[in-house]
Design an enzyme around this catalytic site. Structure first.
Site, mmCIF file in Angstrom:
data_model
loop_
_atom_site.group_PDB
_atom_site.id
_atom_site.type_symbol
_atom_site.label_atom_id
_atom_site.label_comp_id
_atom_site.label_asym_id
_atom_site.label_seq_id
_atom_site.Cartn_x
_atom_site.Cartn_y
_atom_site.Cartn_z
ATOM 1 N N GLU A 101 -6.656 -7.956 -1.313
ATOM 2 C CA GLU A 101 -7.514 -7.662 0.489
ATOM 3 C C GLU A 101 -8.518 -7.794 0.416
ATOM 4 O O GLU A 101 -8.977 -6.398 0.149
ATOM 5 C CB GLU A 101 -6.596 -6.940 1.220
ATOM 6 C CG GLU A 101 -4.586 -7.000 2.153
ATOM 7 C CD GLU A 101 -4.180 -6.457 2.482
ATOM 8 O OE1 GLU A 101 -5.104 -5.442 3.586
ATOM 9 O OE2 GLU A 101 -2.780 -6.047 1.965
ATOM 10 N N GLU A 120 0.792 -0.975 -0.096
ATOM 11 C CA GLU A 120 -0.207 -0.246 -0.147
ATOM 12 C C GLU A 120 0.897 1.268 -0.461
ATOM 13 O O GLU A 120 0.914 2.577 0.644
ATOM 14 C CB GLU A 120 -1.089 0.102 1.121
ATOM 15 C CG GLU A 120 -1.965 -1.202 0.720
ATOM 16 C CD GLU A 120 -2.567 -0.796 2.170
ATOM 17 O OE1 GLU A 120 -3.184 -0.222 2.819
ATOM 18 O OE2 GLU A 120 -4.689 -1.327 1.837
HETATM 19 C C1 GLA Z 1 -4.471 -2.367 4.602
HETATM 20 C C2 GLA Z 1 -2.445 -3.303 4.803
HETATM 21 C C3 GLA Z 1 -2.683 -4.601 6.035
HETATM 22 C C4 GLA Z 1 -3.802 -3.908 6.931
HETATM 23 C C5 GLA Z 1 -4.858 -3.737 6.929
HETATM 24 C C6 GLA Z 1 -5.961 -3.335 7.616
HETATM 25 O O1 GLA Z 1 -4.557 -2.659 3.793
HETATM 26 O O2 GLA Z 1 -2.555 -3.365 3.966
HETATM 27 O O3 GLA Z 1 -0.940 -4.648 5.801
HETATM 28 O O4 GLA Z 1 -3.154 -3.575 7.871
HETATM 29 O O5 GLA Z 1 -5.107 -2.449 5.945
HETATM 30 O O6 GLA Z 1 -7.170 -3.848 7.225
#
Ligand code: GLA
Ligand code: ZN
Length: 670
Positions: free
Chosen positions: A306, A149
């Site tokens: 995710e 991210e």
């Molecule tokens: C993000 C991050 C993860 C985690 C999630 C929690 O998407 O990439 O490492 O912190 O949020 O929702």
């Protein structure tokens, strides 16, 4: 047509390093039961892999890789460069970011590296090279997940120096830069490159970054930061590619995240992946739009890297996903072009700020949970679907322009109102098509417009070089363009096009706007259509003069009552609708109904329904995803009667009802 993977990847972030090894075996047993076939590992392990500047330690990661390889997983190998080890800050404090307030940070958090720090670049390269050497030849590593991210910004001295270099390359001379940013204003003219300072709270930035004294400067800084971070991505990618010729290389994006120009990024990525974290009250249309945007970045299927199986921890109210919701949300994701479904996370953390974040295995540690049973059901279904949908295409006759420069510039404007937020504006138009089950591609400003019958370009505030010509060609050739208030106002450096709004769009819209009224939240006006019907409007009202355009609706109130609010202009073989004010849903629908019917756009299915329906086309057949996101049961559209639902193998019967969160995938051989 084929996907980038041999099957639908089903799994997610897995951090066995946070647990004793006695747990690992149990994890494998439980995941097998859920048909999990993929794990994203090594996302935040730099401190373990490199405990000090001189030492490296890969034994534990080797063991994890061996275990997952033995289980036949598709391993998504992350590079751990998104959170730096403590020793690096102690030895090289410059590696940390400086924030908008000008505070230089210490060790802490993640995403804490200055993208222009040579120290960061050096150590990240060393680490990534070691990882790539070690695991690049492992055939189970089918995907590399660089960093995590990417985002944020930095205002340190490294960045200031690098920004000046970036500007020199872009503008060539200081005179050109002064002109581009209109630095005559407030006597801000600079004579040396070294006089340029970063636009944060210590410089020309205003109000915690929401506003700026010079949007030309601030937009350039956003472009520069997006480019700088992209260089970090490319640096890692190129190293990995030297050692691994086959695996796809990605990084997880964040939908409509403002900070990075994802269209530019996607060109450098083998496949787009993204993290979908809606709130309990995020409209389903908004989630659909985000998926379409992620698919639109490359015009190809994407990875869902995710989502939470149940709960989040970082929102104000982290409600549980209701029974069936995670499954329906996963199918919506595939329906809009995903080829993988991955969770954050596979086992719930014991400590740290994410200990309440949902996971496949909850704190109880067993498979005896509602969430696990739902994960398992989906796993079994995806195993069957794996042979069918990956790589299949979403086709659309409507394109909506989404553009990060516009996102940045529109939201930097000082006036006419603070209520115009870019993504919300785009979503208002997207939602019309969503409600009608008309497929949409989210497209860049320089996309191939010829593929579409309708292009919607709401709040096209910044018209960059080449856009006028491309849009004119589209309309002249028979396309229908819909654009709105706050369009055609500035060029690429945020200087106004003189001669009346909407500047370069004047010819094709056949109007010019003289003034823009701003309405406070407690104020409104009305749009009156020829048949006398009225629709409330707010936020902004363009006061305009038709030149060649016909008037579709006029204002109902105030000193500009009776003047045009919505117009249509025939231009070449096509036409342009110009919507001068922010209408409510019904009003927008009236105009878009006209545009859609002029252009002969066809929805995914002909009957109208409260169900969401999308189509993915594979070789010789189409898969219709039919989903109910409404509170009430909905009848299955008659088009599908007699066809097979591939999820159950059953034939769809006439009059059958779908409850909330029910999903059918109908295979039609054509
Ligand atoms: C993000 C991050 C993860 C985690 C999630 C929690 O998407 O990439 O490492 O912190 O949020 O929702
Ligand atoms: Zn920096």
């Amino acid at each position: 047509m084929s996907g980038k993977f041999k099957r639908i990847l089903y799994g997610g972030d897995y951090n066995p390093n946070q647990w004793g090894k006695e747990i690992w075996k149990e994890d494998m047993r439980i995941f097998r039961d859920a048909r999990i076939n993929s794990a994203t590992i090594n996302v935040f392990s730099w401190a373990k892999l490199q405990p000090s500047e001189e030492e490296f330690y890969f034994d534990e990661l080797d063991e994890v890789v061996e275990m997952l390889s033995a289980e036949g997983y598709d391993i998504v190998m992350a590079t751990s460069t998104a959170a730096l080890p403590a020793w690096m800050f102690r030895k090289y404090p410059e590696v940390a970011r400086t924030d908008y307030q000008g505070r230089h940070h210490k060790f802490g958090q993640r995403h804490n590296a200055c993208p222009n720090s040579p120290v960061y670049q050096k150590y990240a390269s060393v680490l990534v090279e070691k990882l790539a050497q070690r695991y690049g030849g492992n055939s189970h590593v089918t995907c590399w997940h660089i960093n995590n991210e990417y985002g944020g910004e930095c205002y340190c001295e490294n960045c200031e120096k690098a920004f000046r270099v970036w500007l020199k390359k872009k503008y060539g001379t200081i005179e050109a830069l002064n002109k581009a940013w209109n630095l005559e204003f407030w006597g801000h003219t600079v004579y040396e490159w070294d006089e340029i300072v970063l636009p944060n709270a210590l410089g020309d930035g205003m109000e915690d970054g929401v506003n700026t004294a010079f949007a030309g400067l601030s937009v350039d800084y956003r472009r520069f930061i997006s480019d700088s971070i992209l260089e970090n991505f490319k640096m890692e990618r190129d190293i990995i590619r030297r050692y691994d010729k086959d695996a796809v290389i990605t990084t997880n994006l964040m939908g409509t995240y403002k900070g990075l120009d994802y269209f530019k990024w996607a060109k450098e990525m083998d496949i787009v992946s993204w993290d979908n974290y809606p709130s309990f009250n995020t409209p389903w249309s908004y989630i659909a739009m985000s998926h379409d945007l992620m698919r639109g970045l490359k015009g190809e299927p994407f990875m869902l890297m995710e989502q939470t199986p149940s709960q989040q921890n970082w929102q104000a109210y982290n409600s549980l996903k209701r029974p069936g919701q995670m499954r329906a949300q996963s199918y919506q994701t595939i329906a809009h072009g995903a080829d993988t479904i991955q969770f954050f996370q596979l086992r719930r953390s014991v400590g740290g700020c994410e200990k309440f974040h949902g996971a496949v295995i909850a704190h109880v540690g067993t498979e005896n949970t509602r969430v696990f049973r739902e994960v398992k059901q989906l796993g079994e279904e995806l195993e069957r679907l794996s042979a069918l949908t990956p790589g299949s295409a979403n086709e659309a006759e409507v394109g909506i322009i989404f553009d990060w420069d516009n996102y940045w510039a529109l939201e930097y404007t000082s006036g006419p109102t603070v209520d115009l937020t870019y993504v919300d504006q785009i979503h208002r138009y997207y939602k019309y098509f969503y409600d009608k089950n008309i497929a949409v591609d989210m497209i860049p400003f320089d996309g191939d417009f010829s593929k579409y019958k309708v292009i919607a370009a709401p709040v096209l505030y910044m018209v960059k070089d080449g856009m006028k010509e491309a849009l004119e060609a589209f309309v002249k050739n028979g396309g229908v363009l819909v654009t709105t208030y706050m369009s055609g106002i500035v060029g690429e450096s945020d200087n106004v096009y003189l001669g009346g709004y909407p500047g370069p769009l004047k010819d094709m819209t056949g109007i010019w706007a003289e003034e823009i009224d701003a309405l406070a939240p407690e104020q409104s006006n009305e749009v009156v259509f020829a048949d006398g019907s009225r629709n409330t409007c707010s936020i902004v009202c363009d006061i305009m003069h038709p030149e060649t355009a016909e008037v579709i609706a006029s204002y109902g109130k105030d000193f500009y009552a009776g003047t045009p609010a919505v117009t249509k202009n025939q231009y070449g073989s096509g036409s342009t609708y110009y919507i001068g004010t922010c209408m409510e849903e019904d009003g927008i629908a009236r105009i878009l109904d006209l545009a859609v019917s002029d252009a002969g756009v066809t929805p995914v299915i002909s009957s109208s329904t409260g169900l969401e329906v999308t189509c993915r086309k594979a070789e010789g057949c189409s898969y219709y995803f039919v989903m109910n996101f409404r509170d009430n049961a909905q009848e299955i559209p008659s088009e599908f009667v007699g066809y097979t639902d591939v999820l159950t193998g059953e034939t769809v019967k006439a009059g059958s009802q779908m409850e909330k969160f029910d999903v059918k995938i109908i295979q039609v051989n054509r």
